[in-house]
Write an enzyme that holds these catalytic residues in place. Structure first.
Site, PDB file in Angstrom:
ATOM      1  N   GLY A  12      -9.177 -24.624  34.281  1.00  0.00           N
ATOM      2  CA  GLY A  12      -9.633 -23.252  34.503  1.00  0.00           C
ATOM      3  C   GLY A  12     -10.817 -23.202  35.463  1.00  0.00           C
ATOM      4  O   GLY A  12     -11.326 -24.228  35.916  1.00  0.00           O
ATOM      5  N   MET A  13     -11.239 -21.975  35.762  1.00  0.00           N
ATOM      6  CA  MET A  13     -12.324 -21.784  36.740  1.00  0.00           C
ATOM      7  C   MET A  13     -13.610 -22.476  36.291  1.00  0.00           C
ATOM      8  O   MET A  13     -14.239 -23.211  37.061  1.00  0.00           O
ATOM      9  CB  MET A  13     -12.566 -20.278  36.925  1.00  0.00           C
ATOM     10  CG  MET A  13     -13.601 -19.941  37.954  1.00  0.00           C
ATOM     11  SD  MET A  13     -13.657 -18.169  38.325  1.00  0.00           S
ATOM     12  CE  MET A  13     -14.463 -17.516  36.856  1.00  0.00           C
ATOM     13  N   LEU A  14     -14.012 -22.272  35.044  1.00  0.00           N
ATOM     14  CA  LEU A  14     -15.220 -22.927  34.536  1.00  0.00           C
ATOM     15  C   LEU A  14     -14.980 -24.413  34.284  1.00  0.00           C
ATOM     16  O   LEU A  14     -15.826 -25.255  34.607  1.00  0.00           O
ATOM     17  CB  LEU A  14     -15.686 -22.247  33.236  1.00  0.00           C
ATOM     18  CG  LEU A  14     -16.883 -22.898  32.546  1.00  0.00           C
ATOM     19  CD1 LEU A  14     -18.130 -22.849  33.432  1.00  0.00           C
ATOM     20  CD2 LEU A  14     -17.166 -22.223  31.196  1.00  0.00           C
ATOM     21  N   ILE A  39      -5.173 -26.147  22.468  1.00  0.00           N
ATOM     22  CA  ILE A  39      -6.262 -26.142  21.476  1.00  0.00           C
ATOM     23  C   ILE A  39      -5.884 -25.444  20.166  1.00  0.00           C
ATOM     24  O   ILE A  39      -6.545 -25.642  19.154  1.00  0.00           O
ATOM     25  CB  ILE A  39      -7.554 -25.514  22.036  1.00  0.00           C
ATOM     26  CG1 ILE A  39      -7.338 -24.043  22.464  1.00  0.00           C
ATOM     27  CG2 ILE A  39      -8.122 -26.351  23.174  1.00  0.00           C
ATOM     28  CD1 ILE A  39      -8.639 -23.267  22.648  1.00  0.00           C
ATOM     29  N   TRP A  63      -7.937 -17.368  26.321  1.00  0.00           N
ATOM     30  CA  TRP A  63      -7.105 -16.271  26.834  1.00  0.00           C
ATOM     31  C   TRP A  63      -8.089 -15.328  27.514  1.00  0.00           C
ATOM     32  O   TRP A  63      -8.931 -14.721  26.853  1.00  0.00           O
ATOM     33  CB  TRP A  63      -6.402 -15.563  25.674  1.00  0.00           C
ATOM     34  CG  TRP A  63      -5.630 -14.326  26.077  1.00  0.00           C
ATOM     35  CD1 TRP A  63      -6.158 -13.167  26.599  1.00  0.00           C
ATOM     36  CD2 TRP A  63      -4.226 -14.116  25.993  1.00  0.00           C
ATOM     37  NE1 TRP A  63      -5.163 -12.262  26.840  1.00  0.00           N
ATOM     38  CE2 TRP A  63      -3.959 -12.818  26.478  1.00  0.00           C
ATOM     39  CE3 TRP A  63      -3.162 -14.899  25.545  1.00  0.00           C
ATOM     40  CZ2 TRP A  63      -2.671 -12.283  26.518  1.00  0.00           C
ATOM     41  CZ3 TRP A  63      -1.881 -14.360  25.595  1.00  0.00           C
ATOM     42  CH2 TRP A  63      -1.640 -13.076  26.076  1.00  0.00           C
ATOM     43  N   TYR A 127      -9.868  -8.358  23.215  1.00  0.00           N
ATOM     44  CA  TYR A 127     -10.422  -9.616  23.736  1.00  0.00           C
ATOM     45  C   TYR A 127     -11.754  -9.947  23.028  1.00  0.00           C
ATOM     46  O   TYR A 127     -11.957 -11.071  22.569  1.00  0.00           O
ATOM     47  CB  TYR A 127     -10.629  -9.475  25.248  1.00  0.00           C
ATOM     48  CG  TYR A 127     -11.396 -10.596  25.895  1.00  0.00           C
ATOM     49  CD1 TYR A 127     -10.821 -11.850  26.091  1.00  0.00           C
ATOM     50  CD2 TYR A 127     -12.703 -10.399  26.355  1.00  0.00           C
ATOM     51  CE1 TYR A 127     -11.531 -12.874  26.712  1.00  0.00           C
ATOM     52  CE2 TYR A 127     -13.411 -11.407  26.979  1.00  0.00           C
ATOM     53  CZ  TYR A 127     -12.828 -12.649  27.157  1.00  0.00           C
ATOM     54  OH  TYR A 127     -13.531 -13.658  27.769  1.00  0.00           O
ATOM     55  N   LYS A 131     -12.570 -13.234  20.682  1.00  0.00           N
ATOM     56  CA  LYS A 131     -13.624 -14.188  21.041  1.00  0.00           C
ATOM     57  C   LYS A 131     -14.670 -14.271  19.922  1.00  0.00           C
ATOM     58  O   LYS A 131     -15.205 -15.345  19.638  1.00  0.00           O
ATOM     59  CB  LYS A 131     -14.291 -13.788  22.358  1.00  0.00           C
ATOM     60  CG  LYS A 131     -13.409 -13.917  23.587  1.00  0.00           C
ATOM     61  CD  LYS A 131     -13.049 -15.363  23.939  1.00  0.00           C
ATOM     62  CE  LYS A 131     -14.206 -16.137  24.498  1.00  0.00           C
ATOM     63  NZ  LYS A 131     -13.804 -17.506  24.928  1.00  0.00           N
TER      64      LYS A 131
HETATM   65  N1  LIG Z   1     -14.213 -15.107  33.749  1.00  0.00           N
HETATM   66  C1  LIG Z   1     -15.178 -14.325  33.234  1.00  0.00           C
HETATM   67  O1  LIG Z   1     -15.676 -13.377  33.866  1.00  0.00           O
HETATM   68  C2  LIG Z   1     -15.695 -14.612  31.854  1.00  0.00           C
HETATM   69  C3  LIG Z   1     -16.621 -13.717  31.309  1.00  0.00           C
HETATM   70  C4  LIG Z   1     -17.117 -13.984  30.034  1.00  0.00           C
HETATM   71  C5  LIG Z   1     -16.707 -15.106  29.339  1.00  0.00           C
HETATM   72  N2  LIG Z   1     -15.779 -15.940  29.895  1.00  0.00           N
HETATM   73  C6  LIG Z   1     -15.380 -17.105  29.131  1.00  0.00           C
HETATM   74  O2  LIG Z   1     -15.597 -18.253  29.927  1.00  0.00           O
HETATM   75  C7  LIG Z   1     -14.651 -19.268  29.561  1.00  0.00           C
HETATM   76  C8  LIG Z   1     -13.999 -19.835  30.802  1.00  0.00           C
HETATM   77  O3  LIG Z   1     -13.317 -18.801  31.469  1.00  0.00           O
HETATM   78  P1  LIG Z   1     -12.606 -18.986  32.886  1.00  0.00           P
HETATM   79  O4  LIG Z   1     -12.983 -17.823  33.704  1.00  0.00           O
HETATM   80  O5  LIG Z   1     -12.829 -20.379  33.393  1.00  0.00           O
HETATM   81  O6  LIG Z   1     -11.082 -18.816  32.418  1.00  0.00           O
HETATM   82  P2  LIG Z   1      -9.721 -19.343  33.082  1.00  0.00           P
HETATM   83  O7  LIG Z   1      -9.923 -19.669  34.532  1.00  0.00           O
HETATM   84  O8  LIG Z   1      -8.695 -18.326  32.702  1.00  0.00           O
HETATM   85  O9  LIG Z   1      -9.468 -20.701  32.312  1.00  0.00           O
HETATM   86  C9  LIG Z   1      -9.015 -20.747  30.992  1.00  0.00           C
HETATM   87  C10 LIG Z   1      -8.135 -21.961  30.857  1.00  0.00           C
HETATM   88  O10 LIG Z   1      -7.703 -22.057  29.501  1.00  0.00           O
HETATM   89  C11 LIG Z   1      -6.354 -22.497  29.517  1.00  0.00           C
HETATM   90  N3  LIG Z   1      -5.690 -22.182  28.255  1.00  0.00           N
HETATM   91  C12 LIG Z   1      -5.129 -21.029  27.846  1.00  0.00           C
HETATM   92  N4  LIG Z   1      -4.590 -21.163  26.626  1.00  0.00           N
HETATM   93  C13 LIG Z   1      -4.798 -22.447  26.238  1.00  0.00           C
HETATM   94  C14 LIG Z   1      -4.491 -23.209  25.092  1.00  0.00           C
HETATM   95  N5  LIG Z   1      -3.824 -22.670  24.050  1.00  0.00           N
HETATM   96  N6  LIG Z   1      -4.872 -24.508  25.045  1.00  0.00           N
HETATM   97  C15 LIG Z   1      -5.522 -25.072  26.090  1.00  0.00           C
HETATM   98  N7  LIG Z   1      -5.840 -24.409  27.203  1.00  0.00           N
HETATM   99  C16 LIG Z   1      -5.494 -23.112  27.286  1.00  0.00           C
HETATM  100  C17 LIG Z   1      -5.754 -21.767  30.695  1.00  0.00           C
HETATM  101  O11 LIG Z   1      -4.557 -22.379  31.084  1.00  0.00           O
HETATM  102  P3  LIG Z   1      -3.385 -21.495  31.776  1.00  0.00           P
HETATM  103  O12 LIG Z   1      -3.939 -21.097  33.119  1.00  0.00           O
HETATM  104  O13 LIG Z   1      -2.263 -22.454  31.832  1.00  0.00           O
HETATM  105  O14 LIG Z   1      -3.167 -20.317  30.882  1.00  0.00           O
HETATM  106  C18 LIG Z   1      -6.868 -21.911  31.729  1.00  0.00           C
HETATM  107  O15 LIG Z   1      -6.760 -23.107  32.476  1.00  0.00           O
HETATM  108  C19 LIG Z   1     -13.707 -18.620  28.553  1.00  0.00           C
HETATM  109  O16 LIG Z   1     -14.134 -18.942  27.253  1.00  0.00           O
HETATM  110  C20 LIG Z   1     -13.905 -17.130  28.779  1.00  0.00           C
HETATM  111  O17 LIG Z   1     -13.616 -16.384  27.623  1.00  0.00           O
HETATM  112  C21 LIG Z   1     -15.268 -15.728  31.131  1.00  0.00           C
END
Ligand SMILES: NC(=O)c1ccc[n+]([C@@H]2O[C@H](COP(=O)([O-])OP(=O)(O)OC[C@H]3O[C@@H](n4cnc5c(N)ncnc54)[C@H](OP(=O)(O)O)[C@@H]3O)[C@@H](O)[C@H]2O)c1
Length: 294
Positions: A12-14, A39, A63, A127, A131
């Site tokens: 994922g991005m992070l 997970i 998600w 969502y 969370k």
């Molecule tokens: N982006 C934001 O603005 C934002 C804001 C607040 C908090 N956050 C939090 O920051 C964290 C990182 O977010 P991000 O932006 O990096 O999200 P992301 O790019 O959507 O990455 C999430 C990753 O989790 C994977 N994933 C989904 N379901 C899974 C499962 N059952 N088991 C294992 N992996 C799974 C996804 O794989 P697939 O691509 O294959 O589904 C994806 O690679 C998350 O906890 C999010 O809630 C993000």
């Protein structure tokens, strides 16, 4: 041998930036994308823990489709609630530290001063509810070794996000209307990754109490203010961006009007909070531009 760190949601991005940050340390890293470890599947998690015996787990899996969660809350809960619950149980069994990344959406979003780490939660979206369930599972299961790091308005080179969308739109639209009645803290994944790694190290050293931390930038702005800064960095006229209200952009999940998080708790871990959002965006910008234009 150095301690093993397991990064879930590693693609994922992070997750990508956490891996990049860990590469600078003398740490053995196991990068698990969804194919390597689901997970929410206890069998998959057990097998990964038995094989790698991690001392620290950084859960970047989630998600993150905020609007889709409104109509698919059970599926979102499986990843955002059950997932951390399963990871926390495995961490308890193996004596591992768990860093769970969470969100500003656990708050009601109707405040007018920064939310404290121990302030009352009250999610308004599916969502946010899922969370929050994940947070509670981690804090309940791991009262001494569970860490929840809430972030918001996240952007990074390794995924789709607001900054990359605005870079794209700047090239195709003469003017843009952007929401000016939602306040928050744009946060670079590289800055958050740094704090996650340092918090994990402090946890292992016994110098960071477990519990909730807020991993967002300092300062605050609106999506409109954020976009104007992006246009300035693009070298174009920020006056091409005009303010509008949330009513012009109604979406399935309600957006918090006020998402500014307080950062006081970092002091107990001896770690400084993340820098001001403008300075971070300026440093991040070349990488985001390159990612968007490649
Ligand atoms: N982006 C934001 O603005 C934002 C804001 C607040 C908090 N956050 C939090 O920051 C964290 C990182 O977010 P991000 O932006 O990096 O999200 P992301 O790019 O959507 O990455 C999430 C990753 O989790 C994977 N994933 C989904 N379901 C899974 C499962 N059952 N088991 C294992 N992996 C799974 C996804 O794989 P697939 O691509 O294959 O589904 C994806 O690679 C998350 O906890 C999010 O809630 C993000």
């Amino acid at each position: 041998m150095s301690a093993v760190w397991l990064v879930t949601g590693a693609a994922g991005m992070l997750g990508q930036d956490v891996l990049a940050r860990l590469a600078r340390e003398d740490i053995t890293v196991v990068a698990a994308d969804r194919a390597a470890m689901d997970i929410a599947d206890p069998g998959s998690v057990r097998a990964g823990f038995d094989e790698h015996r991690p001392a620290v787990v950084v859960n970047c899996a989630a998600w993150t489709a905020v609007d889709d969660a409104e109509s698919q809350e059970d599926a979102a809960l499986r990843v955002n609630g059950t997932g951390p619950e399963v990871l926390a149980a495995a961490c308890r069994e193996h004596g591992a530290v768990l860093l769970q990344v969470s969100t500003d959406y656990v708050f009601a979003g109707d405040g007018d001063k920064p939310y404290a780490e121990d302030g009352p939660t009250g999610p308004r979206s599916a969502y946010g509810r899922t969370k929050l369930a994940g947070e509670q599972a981690v804090l309940d299961t791991l009262p001494d070794t569970g860490y929840v790091v809430r972030t918001a308005w996240l952007y990074g080179a390794g995924g789709g996000n607001f900054v990359r969308t605005m870079i794209k739109l700047e090239g195709v639209k003469e003017t843009l209307d952007v929401v000016d009645d939602q306040r928050g803290q744009p946060t670079w994944t590289v800055d958050l990754a740094d704090r996650l790694v340092r918090l994990g190290q402090a946890a292992l050293a016994g110098t960071a109490p477990a519990g909730v931390y807020h991993g967002t930038s300092g300062g605050e702005t609106t999506w409109f203010g954020f976009t104007r800064e992006i246009f300035r960095l693009l070298g174009t006229d920020p006056a091409r961006v005009s303010p509008t209200t949330s009513e012009a952009f109604v979406r399935p999940a309600p957006r918090p009007a006020f998402s500014v998080l307080g950062h006081d708790r970092w002091a107990v871990a001896g770690i400084e909070p993340i820098r001001d959002w403008r300075a971070a965006l300026e440093e991040a910008f070349p990488a985001l531009l390159a990612a968007e234009r490649s």
